[in-house]
Design a protein around this motif. Structure first.
Motif, PDB file in Angstrom:
ATOM      1  N   LEU A 136      40.713  48.756  46.046  1.00  0.00           N
ATOM      2  CA  LEU A 136      40.443  47.302  45.544  1.00  0.00           C
ATOM      3  C   LEU A 136      39.113  47.168  45.040  1.00  0.00           C
ATOM      4  O   LEU A 136      38.237  47.964  45.455  1.00  0.00           O
ATOM      5  CB  LEU A 136      40.428  46.523  47.018  1.00  0.00           C
ATOM      6  N   LEU A 137      39.236  46.589  43.607  1.00  0.00           N
ATOM      7  CA  LEU A 137      38.082  46.346  42.866  1.00  0.00           C
ATOM      8  C   LEU A 137      37.682  44.920  42.991  1.00  0.00           C
ATOM      9  O   LEU A 137      38.470  44.234  42.426  1.00  0.00           O
ATOM     10  CB  LEU A 137      38.143  46.956  41.488  1.00  0.00           C
ATOM     11  N   ILE A 138      36.380  44.680  43.302  1.00  0.00           N
ATOM     12  CA  ILE A 138      36.104  43.367  43.375  1.00  0.00           C
ATOM     13  C   ILE A 138      34.584  43.471  42.344  1.00  0.00           C
ATOM     14  O   ILE A 138      33.589  43.935  42.685  1.00  0.00           O
ATOM     15  CB  ILE A 138      35.297  42.861  44.624  1.00  0.00           C
ATOM     16  N   TRP A 139      34.755  42.325  41.460  1.00  0.00           N
ATOM     17  CA  TRP A 139      33.422  42.371  40.518  1.00  0.00           C
ATOM     18  C   TRP A 139      32.922  40.705  40.525  1.00  0.00           C
ATOM     19  O   TRP A 139      33.745  39.739  40.924  1.00  0.00           O
ATOM     20  CB  TRP A 139      34.331  42.713  39.212  1.00  0.00           C
ATOM     21  N   GLY A 140      31.969  40.670  40.116  1.00  0.00           N
ATOM     22  CA  GLY A 140      31.240  39.355  39.852  1.00  0.00           C
ATOM     23  C   GLY A 140      31.497  38.988  38.368  1.00  0.00           C
ATOM     24  O   GLY A 140      30.939  39.853  37.418  1.00  0.00           O
ATOM     25  N   GLU A 141      31.989  37.724  37.783  1.00  0.00           N
ATOM     26  CA  GLU A 141      32.030  37.575  36.337  1.00  0.00           C
ATOM     27  C   GLU A 141      31.124  37.544  35.455  1.00  0.00           C
ATOM     28  O   GLU A 141      31.149  37.710  34.253  1.00  0.00           O
ATOM     29  CB  GLU A 141      33.140  36.297  36.458  1.00  0.00           C
ATOM     30  N   HIS A 142      29.776  37.432  36.049  1.00  0.00           N
ATOM     31  CA  HIS A 142      28.484  37.476  35.342  1.00  0.00           C
ATOM     32  C   HIS A 142      27.675  38.766  35.425  1.00  0.00           C
ATOM     33  O   HIS A 142      26.500  38.622  35.298  1.00  0.00           O
ATOM     34  CB  HIS A 142      27.480  36.125  35.857  1.00  0.00           C
ATOM     35  N   PRO A 166      32.276  43.384  34.023  1.00  0.00           N
ATOM     36  CA  PRO A 166      33.707  43.273  34.479  1.00  0.00           C
ATOM     37  C   PRO A 166      34.583  44.004  33.406  1.00  0.00           C
ATOM     38  O   PRO A 166      35.381  44.518  34.110  1.00  0.00           O
ATOM     39  CB  PRO A 166      34.003  41.739  34.267  1.00  0.00           C
ATOM     40  N   ASP A 167      34.298  44.350  32.318  1.00  0.00           N
ATOM     41  CA  ASP A 167      35.012  45.255  31.558  1.00  0.00           C
ATOM     42  C   ASP A 167      35.069  46.531  32.025  1.00  0.00           C
ATOM     43  O   ASP A 167      36.075  47.316  31.932  1.00  0.00           O
ATOM     44  CB  ASP A 167      34.447  45.296  29.924  1.00  0.00           C
ATOM     45  N   ILE A 168      33.843  47.123  32.853  1.00  0.00           N
ATOM     46  CA  ILE A 168      34.104  48.420  33.260  1.00  0.00           C
ATOM     47  C   ILE A 168      35.074  48.330  34.587  1.00  0.00           C
ATOM     48  O   ILE A 168      35.896  49.129  34.746  1.00  0.00           O
ATOM     49  CB  ILE A 168      32.792  48.651  34.016  1.00  0.00           C
ATOM     50  N   GLY A 169      35.188  47.208  35.390  1.00  0.00           N
ATOM     51  CA  GLY A 169      36.143  46.936  36.239  1.00  0.00           C
ATOM     52  C   GLY A 169      37.480  46.999  36.016  1.00  0.00           C
ATOM     53  O   GLY A 169      38.556  47.639  36.259  1.00  0.00           O
ATOM     54  N   LYS A 170      37.714  46.408  34.658  1.00  0.00           N
ATOM     55  CA  LYS A 170      38.787  46.356  34.110  1.00  0.00           C
ATOM     56  C   LYS A 170      39.590  47.940  33.529  1.00  0.00           C
ATOM     57  O   LYS A 170      40.642  48.315  33.763  1.00  0.00           O
ATOM     58  CB  LYS A 170      38.925  45.476  32.805  1.00  0.00           C
ATOM     59  N   SER A 223      45.509  50.357  42.045  1.00  0.00           N
ATOM     60  CA  SER A 223      44.429  49.576  42.059  1.00  0.00           C
ATOM     61  C   SER A 223      44.595  48.289  41.794  1.00  0.00           C
ATOM     62  O   SER A 223      45.568  47.803  41.173  1.00  0.00           O
ATOM     63  CB  SER A 223      43.114  50.052  41.276  1.00  0.00           C
ATOM     64  N   LYS A 224      43.784  47.428  42.262  1.00  0.00           N
ATOM     65  CA  LYS A 224      43.786  45.987  41.943  1.00  0.00           C
ATOM     66  C   LYS A 224      42.424  45.415  41.667  1.00  0.00           C
ATOM     67  O   LYS A 224      41.436  45.708  42.473  1.00  0.00           O
ATOM     68  CB  LYS A 224      44.545  45.271  43.276  1.00  0.00           C
ATOM     69  N   LEU A 225      42.141  44.602  40.733  1.00  0.00           N
ATOM     70  CA  LEU A 225      40.948  44.174  40.376  1.00  0.00           C
ATOM     71  C   LEU A 225      40.834  42.700  40.842  1.00  0.00           C
ATOM     72  O   LEU A 225      41.743  41.718  40.373  1.00  0.00           O
ATOM     73  CB  LEU A 225      40.685  44.194  38.878  1.00  0.00           C
ATOM     74  N   VAL A 226      39.566  42.320  41.492  1.00  0.00           N
ATOM     75  CA  VAL A 226      39.355  40.688  41.688  1.00  0.00           C
ATOM     76  C   VAL A 226      38.105  40.493  41.205  1.00  0.00           C
ATOM     77  O   VAL A 226      37.244  41.138  41.489  1.00  0.00           O
ATOM     78  CB  VAL A 226      39.581  40.407  43.128  1.00  0.00           C
ATOM     79  N   ILE A 227      38.053  39.416  40.255  1.00  0.00           N
ATOM     80  CA  ILE A 227      36.874  38.957  39.785  1.00  0.00           C
ATOM     81  C   ILE A 227      36.495  37.682  40.268  1.00  0.00           C
ATOM     82  O   ILE A 227      37.025  36.334  40.393  1.00  0.00           O
ATOM     83  CB  ILE A 227      36.930  38.696  38.300  1.00  0.00           C
ATOM     84  N   LEU A 228      35.278  37.542  40.900  1.00  0.00           N
ATOM     85  CA  LEU A 228      34.599  36.503  41.473  1.00  0.00           C
ATOM     86  C   LEU A 228      33.926  35.564  40.625  1.00  0.00           C
ATOM     87  O   LEU A 228      32.967  36.025  40.012  1.00  0.00           O
ATOM     88  CB  LEU A 228      33.769  36.740  42.871  1.00  0.00           C
ATOM     89  N   SER A 229      34.135  34.300  40.539  1.00  0.00           N
ATOM     90  CA  SER A 229      33.221  33.286  39.750  1.00  0.00           C
ATOM     91  C   SER A 229      31.964  32.969  40.462  1.00  0.00           C
ATOM     92  O   SER A 229      31.835  33.237  41.516  1.00  0.00           O
ATOM     93  CB  SER A 229      34.020  32.019  39.563  1.00  0.00           C
ATOM     94  N   GLY A 230      31.049  32.519  39.563  1.00  0.00           N
ATOM     95  CA  GLY A 230      29.637  32.402  39.895  1.00  0.00           C
ATOM     96  C   GLY A 230      28.996  33.471  40.711  1.00  0.00           C
ATOM     97  O   GLY A 230      28.106  33.219  41.495  1.00  0.00           O
ATOM     98  N   ALA A 231      29.294  34.732  40.324  1.00  0.00           N
ATOM     99  CA  ALA A 231      28.389  35.828  40.752  1.00  0.00           C
ATOM    100  C   ALA A 231      28.149  36.850  39.665  1.00  0.00           C
ATOM    101  O   ALA A 231      28.702  37.162  38.874  1.00  0.00           O
ATOM    102  CB  ALA A 231      29.229  36.470  41.928  1.00  0.00           C
TER     103      ALA A 231
END
Length: 280
Positions: free
Chosen positions: A220-226, A232-236, A245-253
């Motif tokens: 599971l990959l979790i990233w902050g959008e900022h 986040p491109d590294i996460g992608k 794998s699965k990527l989740v991007i969190l807003s406001g982080a």
């Protein structure tokens, strides 16, 4: 649940490895938490109270950070640090191990998955470093200079802890005195700068795509959008190279998501561990 951890320091691979352990009275699942570069287990302080409700926890200060050793004869490569952590976990004998790493800690998790397939049930990468090359040759060669550790200290001190925190978080309002003191603590020991010099010398590049494609452990990959440190491109890209794998991007982080979005990170981790779903 155990609200206060038991603390330990054991000799593994000729290095003193400090860790904290929280025991859950019923859970059989253990999450290992690995912090990032220039940090310590302190970075999980907001995530731990949420995780201990459902899981056993092991928090490890990766050498040479936090309360772990800064030995002169230790090899501070990712391969070596990963082997050290794996040997500790083997010695402890926990079952159903899940490994979560933030930033550099995520790269350690990936190295562990590569070194011991099947030993860790699932990996959790929190704004994980990825695709960083080895230090440039002139830096590696400079690390052999007798006083190079003074340059390392000067370079890290230019921005200071407050400057670094402003760079890694999105909402600057969360920076308070406790946070500043906690992230300053790893530098109280002057020997850390000599150890960081050796890390510059020993650190190999991050795992490349060819290796990542062979890791089939669910991740599971979790990233902050900022995130400005590891965008986040590294996460992608990691999500594309890791076959399960699965990527989740969190807003406001930003980059420091265990501090910025602990509730959201906890919910994603909890759902991931409890689910039998694979992403491949």
């Amino acid at each position: 649940m155990q609200e206060n951890p038991s603390t330990h320091c054991v000799k593994i691979n000729d290095i003193d490895l400090y860790f904290e352990k929280y025991l859950h009275s019923q859970s059989k699942n253990t999450i290992v938490l690995l912090h990032g570069f220039l940090s310590s287990s302190f970075s999980f302080r907001k995530l731990v109270p949420l995780l201990i409700k459902d899981f056993n926890l092991i928090l490890i200060d990766l050498p040479p950070f936090g309360k772990s050793g800064k030995a002169r004869n230790y090899r501070y490569s990712y391969e070596s640090v990963s082997k050290t952590v794996l040997q500790l976990l083997e010695k402890m004998g926990d079952q159903n191990i899940y490994a979560a790493g933030h930033s550099m800690g995520g790269q350690i998790v990936l190295n562990m998955l590569n070194q011991r397939p099947g030993f860790i049930k699932k990996g959790i990468l929190l704004s994980s470093s990825g695709y960083l090359p080895r230090s440039k040759k002139h830096l590696v060669l400079s690390s052999y200079l007798p006083f190079f550790h003074r340059f390392v200290k000067y370079h890290l001190g230019k921005t200071g802890v407050i400057g670094n925190l402003n760079h890694v978080v999105y909402d600057k309002a969360i920076i308070d005195e406790e946070m500043i003191n906690g992230y300053s603590a790893p530098f109280d020991d002057p020997y850390i700068f000599r150890a960081l010099t050796k890390m510059i010398r020993h650190r190999e590049g991050d795992l490349d795509s060819k290796v990542l494609l062979t890791i089939d452990t669910p991740c599971l990959l979790i990233w902050g959008e900022h995130d400005r440190v590891v965008p986040p491109d590294i996460g992608k890209r990691l999500a594309n190279d890791l076959p399960n794998s699965k990527l989740v991007i969190l807003s406001g982080a930003g980059h420091l998501i265990p501090e910025e979005k602990p509730e959201e990170v906890f919910e994603e981790i909890q759902n991931f561990i409890q689910s039998d779903q694979c992403f491949s």
